[in-house]
Scaffold this motif. Structure first.
Motif, PDB file in Angstrom:
ATOM      1  N   GLN A  67       0.832  -1.194   0.000  1.00 26.83           N
ATOM      2  CA  GLN A  67       0.000   0.000   0.000  1.00 26.83           C
ATOM      3  C   GLN A  67       0.876   1.256   0.000  1.00 26.83           C
ATOM      4  O   GLN A  67       1.712   1.436   0.896  1.00 26.83           O
ATOM      5  CB  GLN A  67      -0.938  -0.010   1.205  1.00 26.83           C
ATOM      6  N   ASP A 103      -5.019   7.601   9.081  1.00 21.45           N
ATOM      7  CA  ASP A 103      -6.184   7.288   9.908  1.00 21.45           C
ATOM      8  C   ASP A 103      -7.310   6.689   9.071  1.00 21.45           C
ATOM      9  O   ASP A 103      -8.010   5.770   9.505  1.00 21.45           O
ATOM     10  CB  ASP A 103      -6.678   8.541  10.634  1.00 21.45           C
ATOM     11  N   GLY A 104      -7.469   7.218   7.851  1.00 22.66           N
ATOM     12  CA  GLY A 104      -8.531   6.716   6.974  1.00 22.66           C
ATOM     13  C   GLY A 104      -8.223   5.354   6.384  1.00 22.66           C
ATOM     14  O   GLY A 104      -9.101   4.712   5.796  1.00 22.66           O
ATOM     15  N   ASN A 105      -6.961   4.918   6.521  1.00 19.49           N
ATOM     16  CA  ASN A 105      -6.566   3.604   5.998  1.00 19.49           C
ATOM     17  C   ASN A 105      -6.186   2.659   7.146  1.00 19.49           C
ATOM     18  O   ASN A 105      -5.351   1.774   6.973  1.00 19.49           O
ATOM     19  CB  ASN A 105      -5.385   3.759   5.029  1.00 19.49           C
ATOM     20  N   ALA A 106      -6.803   2.882   8.291  1.00 17.47           N
ATOM     21  CA  ALA A 106      -6.585   2.032   9.475  1.00 17.47           C
ATOM     22  C   ALA A 106      -5.123   1.995   9.902  1.00 17.47           C
ATOM     23  O   ALA A 106      -4.634   1.000  10.430  1.00 17.47           O
ATOM     24  CB  ALA A 106      -7.093   0.615   9.212  1.00 17.47           C
ATOM     25  N   GLY A 107      -4.397   3.112   9.636  1.00 18.25           N
ATOM     26  CA  GLY A 107      -3.007   3.208  10.056  1.00 18.25           C
ATOM     27  C   GLY A 107      -2.033   2.398   9.226  1.00 18.25           C
ATOM     28  O   GLY A 107      -0.858   2.262   9.591  1.00 18.25           O
ATOM     29  N   ARG A 108      -2.502   1.887   8.081  1.00 21.88           N
ATOM     30  CA  ARG A 108      -1.658   1.009   7.262  1.00 21.88           C
ATOM     31  C   ARG A 108      -1.008   1.761   6.114  1.00 21.88           C
ATOM     32  O   ARG A 108      -1.650   2.513   5.380  1.00 21.88           O
ATOM     33  CB  ARG A 108      -2.488  -0.147   6.705  1.00 21.88           C
ATOM     34  N   ARG A 165       4.232   6.815  15.259  1.00 24.36           N
ATOM     35  CA  ARG A 165       3.472   5.565  15.197  1.00 24.36           C
ATOM     36  C   ARG A 165       4.365   4.330  15.195  1.00 24.36           C
ATOM     37  O   ARG A 165       3.907   3.224  14.928  1.00 24.36           O
ATOM     38  CB  ARG A 165       2.564   5.583  13.972  1.00 24.36           C
TER      39      ARG A 165
END
Length: 366
Positions: A163, A221-226, A248
């Motif tokens: 990603q 945040d919108g990608n679950a932190g990934r 993080r």
């Protein structure tokens, strides 16, 4: 792919000039050549240290040695100031106006005024799409983007479906558009095939790192932190991304690109927090632009055309702009020593503090 070599690459257009001290403040001008042709130069801002610390000094030195008077001012990132400086230089009757436009619209407006006054314009580092500049001096910015993509892929390795987040420069900066286009030449097919997944490509207003930091946090945040890799358009934006990754616990685990080979960027590369940067030799660019401006100021247009052997297509104005396009080089951790050897960075400044051990490991001598 172009990688940094141990010896400095020599552009054919580089003037052999010795270093002069930087002129302090705006309204800097050479004393040599008083009464002769005057070259007006408008630098864009102080957000990037290069303009005052490198470009001003190098341009001033080249004009001084040639005995050509120069007036070098900084627009401070302000469109109204940029326009006002240009108006004053046009009214003064400079023989050449060299500008690094803040936006294509602002640059094109100034160029129309200069054309009406019969003053040739050289776009320096950035082109004004839809404008009327006679010449353009810069780096091959599509190739810069390709180098960023290649470096990212090297650092990322094989990770199916990795990603990727892109943090791009200002949408008003044509160079930022070219970087992104160059990146997509390499990454686009991988996005299309599913080998990589583009989470988001985010332009950043004015290329401001503080803005970039907030935007990157929102994307994460919108990608679950990934996130598996980040394409950052320059070292300043990369630094903002790395701040978030540190908070993080991801710094050094997520490859991040950069550009400009700044001291902070190179230190991040040494620490392993930034996987690469791109070195664009400002000395080559400044000296090539000065040589071109001197030829135009002296009325040697055939000589100027002999220097500007390339062409850049302005898709807005539907014309080709005579250009000098210089090469850039990828810099990864193993290349930093060669960059120091070229004299492109001060080892004492680079190796201070927490990267001293990294410098020792690589044989970089203070």
């Amino acid at each position: 792919m172009r990688r940094l070599r141990g010896a400095a690459s020599c552009a054919a257009l580089v003037l052999l000039v010795t270093s002069c001290g930087a002129r302090g403040g705006d309204d800097a001008q050479a004393t040599a050549g008083a009464g002769g042709p005057v070259v007006g130069v408008i630098l864009p801002d102080r957000a990037s240290a290069r303009w005052e610390e490198q470009d001003r000094r190098l341009l001033s030195a080249a004009f001084d040695i040639a005995g050509v008077e120069s007036v070098i001012e900084n627009a401070e990132g302000d469109e109204a100031r940029f326009a006002g400086i240009a108006d004053a230089m046009i009214a003064r009757g400079v023989k050449v106006l060299m500008t690094t436009p803040l936006s294509t619209e602002g640059g094109a407006t100034v160029e129309r005024k200069a054309e009406q006054a019969g003053i040739p314009v050289i776009n320096y580092d950035r082109i004004s799409l839809g404008g009327m500049a006679d010449y353009y001096v810069s780096f091959d910015n599509l190739n810069v983007g390709e180098l960023q993509a290649e470096g990212l892929l090297e650092c990322l390795g094989t990770k199916p479906g990795a990603q990727v987040v892109e943090i791009q420069g200002a949408p008003t900066d044509n160079n930022a558009t070219l970087f992104a286009d160059g990146q997509r030449r390499k990454l686009g097919p991988l996005y299309d095939s599913g080998a990589l997944r583009l989470v988001k490509s985010q332009p950043v207003d004015k290329g401001d790192p503080a803005v970039a930091k907030g935007l990157f946090e929102q994307i994460l945040d919108g990608n679950a932190g990934r996130v598996d890799a980040v394409v950052a358009a320059d070292d300043g934006l990369a630094g903002a991304v790395i701040e978030v990754l540190k908070a993080r616990g991801l710094a050094g685990r997520v490859p991040v690109t950069g550009q400009n080979a700044t001291v902070p960027g190179l230190r991040a590369v040494l620490r392993g927090e930034q996987c690469m940067t791109v070195h664009k030799p400002v000395r080559d660019e400044a000296q090539a632009a000065a040589r071109l401006a001197i030829a135009v100021a002296r009325g040697d247009l055939s000589g100027a055309d002999d220097l500007a052997t390339g062409n850049t297509r302005d898709l807005v104005a539907r014309r080709d702009v005579k250009s000098v396009l210089l090469g850039a080089e990828m810099v990864t951790r193993g290349d930093v020593r060669a960059l120091v050897a070229q004299g492109a960075v001060d080892p004492a400044e680079l190796c201070a503090g927490d990267v001293a051990a990294d410098c020792d490991e690589l044989g970089i001598v203070n």
